[in-house]
Design a protein around this motif. Structure first.
Motif, PDB file in Angstrom:
ATOM      1  N   ASP A  86       3.547  -8.323  -5.328  1.00  0.00           N
ATOM      2  CA  ASP A  86       2.374  -7.452  -5.396  1.00  0.00           C
ATOM      3  C   ASP A  86       1.148  -8.116  -4.775  1.00  0.00           C
ATOM      4  OD1 ASP A  86       3.940  -5.608  -6.695  1.00  0.00           O
ATOM      5  OD2 ASP A  86       3.244  -6.143  -8.715  1.00  0.00           O
ATOM      6  N   ARG A  87       0.992  -9.432  -5.014  1.00  0.00           N
ATOM      7  CA  ARG A  87      -0.148 -10.135  -4.428  1.00  0.00           C
ATOM      8  C   ARG A  87      -0.020 -10.201  -2.903  1.00  0.00           C
ATOM      9  NH1 ARG A  87       0.480 -13.603  -9.048  1.00  0.00           N
ATOM     10  NH2 ARG A  87       1.578 -15.143  -7.772  1.00  0.00           N
ATOM     11  N   PHE A  88       1.202 -10.427  -2.430  1.00  0.00           N
ATOM     12  CA  PHE A  88       1.417 -10.457  -0.979  1.00  0.00           C
ATOM     13  C   PHE A  88       1.101  -9.106  -0.355  1.00  0.00           C
ATOM     14  CE2 PHE A  88       4.276  -9.316   2.512  1.00  0.00           C
ATOM     15  CZ  PHE A  88       3.778 -10.168   3.487  1.00  0.00           C
ATOM     16  N   LEU A  89       1.594  -8.036  -0.957  1.00  0.00           N
ATOM     17  CA  LEU A  89       1.347  -6.704  -0.414  1.00  0.00           C
ATOM     18  C   LEU A  89      -0.132  -6.349  -0.460  1.00  0.00           C
ATOM     19  CD1 LEU A  89       4.433  -4.777  -1.842  1.00  0.00           C
ATOM     20  CD2 LEU A  89       4.090  -5.634   0.480  1.00  0.00           C
ATOM     21  N   SER A  90      -0.825  -6.832  -1.487  1.00  0.00           N
ATOM     22  CA  SER A  90      -2.267  -6.622  -1.568  1.00  0.00           C
ATOM     23  C   SER A  90      -2.976  -7.376  -0.438  1.00  0.00           C
ATOM     24  CB  SER A  90      -2.798  -7.089  -2.927  1.00  0.00           C
ATOM     25  OG  SER A  90      -4.202  -6.963  -2.999  1.00  0.00           O
ATOM     26  N   PHE A  91      -2.548  -8.621  -0.197  1.00  0.00           N
ATOM     27  CA  PHE A  91      -3.097  -9.398   0.908  1.00  0.00           C
ATOM     28  C   PHE A  91      -2.863  -8.676   2.242  1.00  0.00           C
ATOM     29  CE2 PHE A  91      -1.491 -12.116   4.370  1.00  0.00           C
ATOM     30  CZ  PHE A  91      -2.679 -12.701   4.774  1.00  0.00           C
ATOM     31  N   LYS A  92      -1.665  -8.182   2.420  1.00  0.00           N
ATOM     32  CA  LYS A  92      -1.340  -7.512   3.680  1.00  0.00           C
ATOM     33  C   LYS A  92      -2.200  -6.268   3.872  1.00  0.00           C
ATOM     34  CE  LYS A  92       2.474  -5.526   6.329  1.00  0.00           C
ATOM     35  NZ  LYS A  92       3.936  -5.267   6.382  1.00  0.00           N
ATOM     36  N   ARG A  93      -2.374  -5.491   2.813  1.00  0.00           N
ATOM     37  CA  ARG A  93      -3.108  -4.229   2.932  1.00  0.00           C
ATOM     38  C   ARG A  93      -4.608  -4.443   3.115  1.00  0.00           C
ATOM     39  NH1 ARG A  93      -3.364   0.603  -1.674  1.00  0.00           N
ATOM     40  NH2 ARG A  93      -4.840   1.945  -0.537  1.00  0.00           N
ATOM     41  N   PHE A  94      -5.182  -5.328   2.282  1.00  0.00           N
ATOM     42  CA  PHE A  94      -6.640  -5.437   2.243  1.00  0.00           C
ATOM     43  C   PHE A  94      -7.211  -6.563   3.111  1.00  0.00           C
ATOM     44  CE2 PHE A  94      -5.520  -3.424  -1.856  1.00  0.00           C
ATOM     45  CZ  PHE A  94      -6.208  -2.231  -1.695  1.00  0.00           C
ATOM     46  N   LYS A  95      -6.366  -7.462   3.596  1.00  0.00           N
ATOM     47  CA  LYS A  95      -6.868  -8.541   4.443  1.00  0.00           C
ATOM     48  C   LYS A  95      -6.195  -8.537   5.814  1.00  0.00           C
ATOM     49  CE  LYS A  95      -8.423 -11.634   0.767  1.00  0.00           C
ATOM     50  NZ  LYS A  95      -8.387 -13.011   0.215  1.00  0.00           N
ATOM     51  N   TYR A  96      -4.878  -8.656   5.817  1.00  0.00           N
ATOM     52  CA  TYR A  96      -4.173  -8.785   7.094  1.00  0.00           C
ATOM     53  C   TYR A  96      -4.377  -7.556   7.975  1.00  0.00           C
ATOM     54  CZ  TYR A  96      -0.414  -9.681  10.430  1.00  0.00           C
ATOM     55  OH  TYR A  96       0.304  -9.893  11.578  1.00  0.00           O
ATOM     56  N   LEU A  97      -4.154  -6.370   7.442  1.00  0.00           N
ATOM     57  CA  LEU A  97      -4.271  -5.160   8.249  1.00  0.00           C
ATOM     58  C   LEU A  97      -5.717  -4.835   8.599  1.00  0.00           C
ATOM     59  CD1 LEU A  97      -1.551  -2.903   6.560  1.00  0.00           C
ATOM     60  CD2 LEU A  97      -1.400  -4.208   8.700  1.00  0.00           C
ATOM     61  N   GLU A  98      -6.630  -5.153   7.693  1.00  0.00           N
ATOM     62  CA  GLU A  98      -8.044  -4.880   7.969  1.00  0.00           C
ATOM     63  C   GLU A  98      -8.619  -5.850   8.997  1.00  0.00           C
ATOM     64  OE1 GLU A  98     -10.358  -4.682   4.443  1.00  0.00           O
ATOM     65  OE2 GLU A  98      -9.365  -2.878   3.671  1.00  0.00           O
ATOM     66  N   LYS A  99      -8.015  -7.038   9.120  1.00  0.00           N
ATOM     67  CA  LYS A  99      -8.467  -8.022  10.111  1.00  0.00           C
ATOM     68  C   LYS A  99      -7.339  -8.345  11.080  1.00  0.00           C
ATOM     69  CE  LYS A  99     -11.692 -10.231   6.872  1.00  0.00           C
ATOM     70  NZ  LYS A  99     -12.074 -11.518   6.228  1.00  0.00           N
ATOM     71  N   SER A 100      -6.648  -7.322  11.512  1.00  0.00           N
ATOM     72  CA  SER A 100      -5.454  -7.523  12.345  1.00  0.00           C
ATOM     73  C   SER A 100      -5.779  -8.241  13.654  1.00  0.00           C
ATOM     74  CB  SER A 100      -4.774  -6.185  12.621  1.00  0.00           C
ATOM     75  OG  SER A 100      -5.681  -5.284  13.260  1.00  0.00           O
ATOM     76  N   ASP A 101      -6.965  -7.965  14.226  1.00  0.00           N
ATOM     77  CA  ASP A 101      -7.336  -8.646  15.477  1.00  0.00           C
ATOM     78  C   ASP A 101      -7.421 -10.158  15.270  1.00  0.00           C
ATOM     79  OD1 ASP A 101      -7.446  -6.224  16.726  1.00  0.00           O
ATOM     80  OD2 ASP A 101      -9.629  -6.024  16.624  1.00  0.00           O
ATOM     81  N   HIS A 102      -8.011 -10.552  14.127  1.00  0.00           N
ATOM     82  CA  HIS A 102      -8.137 -11.986  13.821  1.00  0.00           C
ATOM     83  C   HIS A 102      -6.763 -12.634  13.684  1.00  0.00           C
ATOM     84  CE1 HIS A 102      -9.545 -15.720  12.085  1.00  0.00           C
ATOM     85  NE2 HIS A 102      -8.852 -15.492  10.982  1.00  0.00           N
TER      86      HIS A 102
END
Length: 298
Positions: A86-102
């Motif tokens: 759940d923490r990984f999926l939260s990271f992916k949704r709210f950090k990784y995908l929102e900062k995909s360019d980075h």
């Protein structure tokens, strides 16, 4: 408690076989329906064919059911990984995908400004405490956040230093100590002249100079106070040890690399930071270097 399943004889045309396969009486073992298929008979027992009818004689050895405590532990372990998912999926949704360019840029390489050397203690994760984002800090963690001197030979810590300084060209080396450090307590508990084959003691002996200076300076203090003093003192000695590496000393002398110390008190949630004032003219008479830019965050 164990459950024993008695020896059973099952005939394909018997009422027992029909009873097992009836919708009303499906048998389950550990949540899975018991199925009798020809391809599985060889695992259950001996197959006999008499007058066109298939007969199975199945013998089951007594089955041990795991104790309740063991089953609860397995369930707890599963829950831990469910939480991690759940923490990984939260990271992916709210950090990784929102900062995909980075993150796409990071896929092509890294150029961190910092290398952080911190303790392996689970309570003092530097990325959480200091807010480093992926790509900002190259991190190595070991027991008591120690840096052995160059002459001691290769370790995973100086291998990481070599890569960070010579390949990544980091601009800052940051050693972070902390309160209630078990590695420092082990160091301060050692007897003079003690030699041990225990891995921890063989490692923390790299901080023996900090231990010696602490014993001289804080001899009248309690063991707890001595440990607190040594936690900071060991950071300073590790800062000096960094300068024993020729490729680090050269970059520091040329103003391309800066060496910093830090101390995190997680009991009071405060942080101290300081910078080694190296001017290329060696240490003071007592073997120490001056520090500058000391700040205290609380």
């Amino acid at each position: 408690m164990a459950i024993s399943i008695p020896t059973t004889s099952v005939s394909k045309d018997s009422s027992v076989f029909n009873s097992i396969n009836s919708p009303k009486n499906n048998t389950q073992i550990y949540g899975s329906q018991l199925k009798f298929e020809d391809s599985q008979f060889k695992y259950l027992g001996l197959i006999k064919r008499n007058q066109g009818s298939l007969r199975l004689e199945a013998s089951f050895a007594p089955t041990q059911v795991a104790p309740v405590k063991d089953m609860e532990k397995k369930q707890n372990d599963l829950n831990l990984f469910n939480d991690m998912r759940d923490r990984f999926l939260s990271f992916k949704r709210f950090k990784y995908l929102e900062k995909s360019d980075h993150y796409q840029k990071l896929a092509n390489g890294q150029a961190p400004k910092f290398m952080v050397i911190a303790c392996a203690d689970s309570r003092v994760c530097p990325t959480s405490i200091l807010g480093f984002e992926p790509g900002e800090a190259f991190v190595v963690r070991n027991v008591a956040n120690l840096v052995p001197p160059f002459e001691n030979g290769p370790t995973e810590t100086n291998a990481a230093l070599e890569f960070a300084v010579n390949a990544l060209k980091v601009e800052n080396l940051f050693i972070v100590g902390h309160s209630c450090c078990g590695g420092i307590q082990a160091l301060m508990s050692m007897q003079d002249g003690e030699h041990s084959s225990v891995f921890i003691k063989d490692w923390v002996i790299n901080g023996k100079q900090a231990r010696t200076s602490t014993k001289a300076f804080a001899a009248d203090l309690s063991f707890e106070q001595q440990c607190r003093h040594c936690e900071k003192e060991s950071v300073n000695h590790s800062l000096v040890n960094l300068l024993s590496y020729p490729w680090i000393e050269e970059r520091v002398r040329n103003g391309l690399l800066f060496i910093h110390g830090g101390y995190y008190d997680f009991i009071n949630c405060t942080f101290e930071k300081w910078t080694l004032d190296y001017k290329g003219n060696g240490a003071q008479e007592d073997g120490k270097y001056a520090i500058k830019d000391r700040v205290f965050w609380s």
